[in-house]
Design a protein around this motif. Structure first.
Motif, PDB file in Angstrom:
ATOM      1  N   VAL A 204      38.022 112.304  74.516  1.00  0.00           N
ATOM      2  CA  VAL A 204      38.213 111.514  75.746  1.00  0.00           C
ATOM      3  C   VAL A 204      39.644 110.996  75.836  1.00  0.00           C
TER       4      VAL A 204
ATOM      5  N   ILE B 151      42.031 113.899  76.774  1.00  0.00           N
ATOM      6  CA  ILE B 151      41.882 114.285  78.185  1.00  0.00           C
ATOM      7  C   ILE B 151      42.501 113.216  79.090  1.00  0.00           C
ATOM      8  N   TYR B 152      42.193 111.942  78.802  1.00  0.00           N
ATOM      9  CA  TYR B 152      42.707 110.856  79.627  1.00  0.00           C
ATOM     10  C   TYR B 152      44.242 110.849  79.598  1.00  0.00           C
TER      11      TYR B 152
ATOM     12  N   VAL C  85      37.244 111.734  85.152  1.00  0.00           N
ATOM     13  CA  VAL C  85      37.334 113.093  84.619  1.00  0.00           C
ATOM     14  C   VAL C  85      37.148 113.065  83.098  1.00  0.00           C
ATOM     15  N   ALA C  86      37.835 112.120  82.430  1.00  0.00           N
ATOM     16  CA  ALA C  86      37.750 112.038  80.970  1.00  0.00           C
ATOM     17  C   ALA C  86      36.322 111.697  80.531  1.00  0.00           C
TER      18      ALA C  86
ATOM     19  N   ALA D 194      34.053 114.849  81.181  1.00  0.00           N
ATOM     20  CA  ALA D 194      34.427 115.883  80.210  1.00  0.00           C
ATOM     21  C   ALA D 194      33.950 115.496  78.812  1.00  0.00           C
ATOM     22  N   GLY D 195      34.085 114.207  78.468  1.00  0.00           N
ATOM     23  CA  GLY D 195      33.649 113.725  77.158  1.00  0.00           C
ATOM     24  C   GLY D 195      32.152 113.892  76.958  1.00  0.00           C
TER      25      GLY D 195
ATOM     26  N   LEU E  68      30.192 116.150  78.459  1.00  0.00           N
ATOM     27  CA  LEU E  68      29.891 117.581  78.326  1.00  0.00           C
ATOM     28  C   LEU E  68      30.285 118.076  76.933  1.00  0.00           C
ATOM     29  N   PHE E  69      31.454 117.620  76.455  1.00  0.00           N
ATOM     30  CA  PHE E  69      31.928 117.985  75.121  1.00  0.00           C
ATOM     31  C   PHE E  69      30.925 117.507  74.066  1.00  0.00           C
TER      32      PHE E  69
ATOM     33  N   THR F 202      31.857 107.304  75.934  1.00  0.00           N
ATOM     34  CA  THR F 202      32.973 107.911  76.666  1.00  0.00           C
ATOM     35  C   THR F 202      33.598 106.909  77.641  1.00  0.00           C
TER      36      THR F 202
END
Lengths: 234, 111
Positions: free
Chosen positions: A199, A202-203, A218-219, A222-223, A225-226, B48
């Motif tokens: 995260v 990506i951020y 977005v981060a 994406a986090g 899903l990862f 997250t």
């Protein structure tokens, strides 16, 4: 923080986060005062809009005479992460009535969400309406009062950041993320650490390309899903 | 004590938007049973989102360029984190964090 889920425990558990609300709330009141917003507008923003840091954005857009549509879109973007948090938190209250669910939803914030996620690590996945309402109500009232006090003090405090109060909110999230990391037994330490690093990376790359709030979203997605993929690999 | 028409519309409109983003998911989850993949996805939301919120204070965005570190916040984060590891208390993390930041500001460290 213990396993008890009463209203009284809720009030006690939320107290550490109150520092963050007071610091940022005072700051918002002062900013609103210097932006020539009346007390009535400050109260309306804090008690009706109640959107924390996004209130700074709304205030600056009001000052710049941005169109209403632009203000609404920004507010939605900043709050879109609430959709994720509410969906996540709502799972703990499915057994409660729809009315109680709506009450909890109305006042949930980043902070009370994070607090609830820490709490359920201590109660083997349970939360109660009384506990959550206590946390939500204390947060709501402290925020509203702090912003109004800030607006009243307005000109008197030259620099509220001098005493480090603006760091309270960051410190609180550091504390909450650390407690989450060490106490979430469903996911475990190593998986969560990997997700956190992912995260952060990506951020880091996204904030050069898009607004901070969009990068945050977005981060986060994406986090998640990862994390799902890494969990399958284990 | 005054409020303009624009301010009133902003308060009502933004209020409706924030309440909707918070409340509608609760109504939805209550009525609809969620697929397993979505529940799995949501288990990662706390860690997250909290990480991303921390990053928001630790990085400074430079549009069009790579982000830089917010030096003061990163420095104050170190004693705050140590306080968390030692005490496991949220209150201590917040108090130590504020004190660390006050010291940094006093000596004008980290801007």
């Amino acid at each position: 923080m213990g396993p008890s889920l009463t209203f009284r425990t809720g009030v006690r558990d939320v107290l550490p986060t109150v520092f963050g609300y007071i610091g940022v709330g005072l700051a918002f009141g002062i900013v609103a005062h210097t932006s020539h917003l009346s007390l009535l507008v400050v109260a309306g923003m804090s008690f009706i809009v109640y959107t924390g840091s996004a209130q700074f954005i709304i205030t600056s857009m009001l000052l710049l005479h941005d169109p209403l549509s632009a203000i609404f879109i920004s507010t939605f973007l900043v709050n879109s992460r609430m959709i994720l948090m509410s969906t996540s938190l709502a799972q703990y209250f499915r057994h409660e009535s729809l009315f109680k669910n709506l009450l909890i939803g109305t006042l949930v914030t980043d902070e009370t969400f994070a607090l609830a996620m820490n709490k359920q690590n201590k109660t083997s996945g349970k939360l109660s309406f009384a506990w959550q309402s206590a946390a939500n109500l204390v947060a709501y009232l402290v925020w509203g009062v702090a912003t109004i006090v800030g607006a009243l003090l307005g000109g008197m405090i030259a620099d509220p950041t001098r005493f480090g109060f603006d760091f309270a909110l960051t410190a609180m999230f550091i504390g909450l993320v650390y407690l989450q990391l060490i106490s979430d037994r469903r996911l475990g330490l190593s998986l969560q650490l990997m997700v956190m690093i992912f995260v952060a990376i990506i951020y880091y790359f996204m904030i050069g390309l898009m607004s901070q709030n969009f990068a945050l979203l977005v981060a986060t997605v994406a986090g998640c899903l990862f994390g799902m993929e890494m969990k399958k690999c284990r | 004590m005054s409020i303009s028409a624009t301010e009133l519309w902003v308060i009502l409109g933004c209020g409706a938007i924030t309440v909707a983003s918070r409340v509608l998911p609760f109504a939805f989850v209550k009525q609809v049973s969620m697929p397993a993949w979505l529940i799995d996805f949501l288990t990662f939301v706390p860690i997250t989102i909290m990480t991303a919120l921390c990053c928001q204070s630790l990085f400074i965005a430079n549009p069009g360029h790579l982000a830089t570190l917010n030096v003061a916040n990163c420095l104050a984060a170190i004693p705050a984190t140590i306080a968390g590891i030692l005490t496991k208390s949220l209150l201590m993390v917040v108090v130590v964090g504020i004190m660390a930041m006050a010291v940094l500001r006093y000596f004008s460290i980290g801007g």
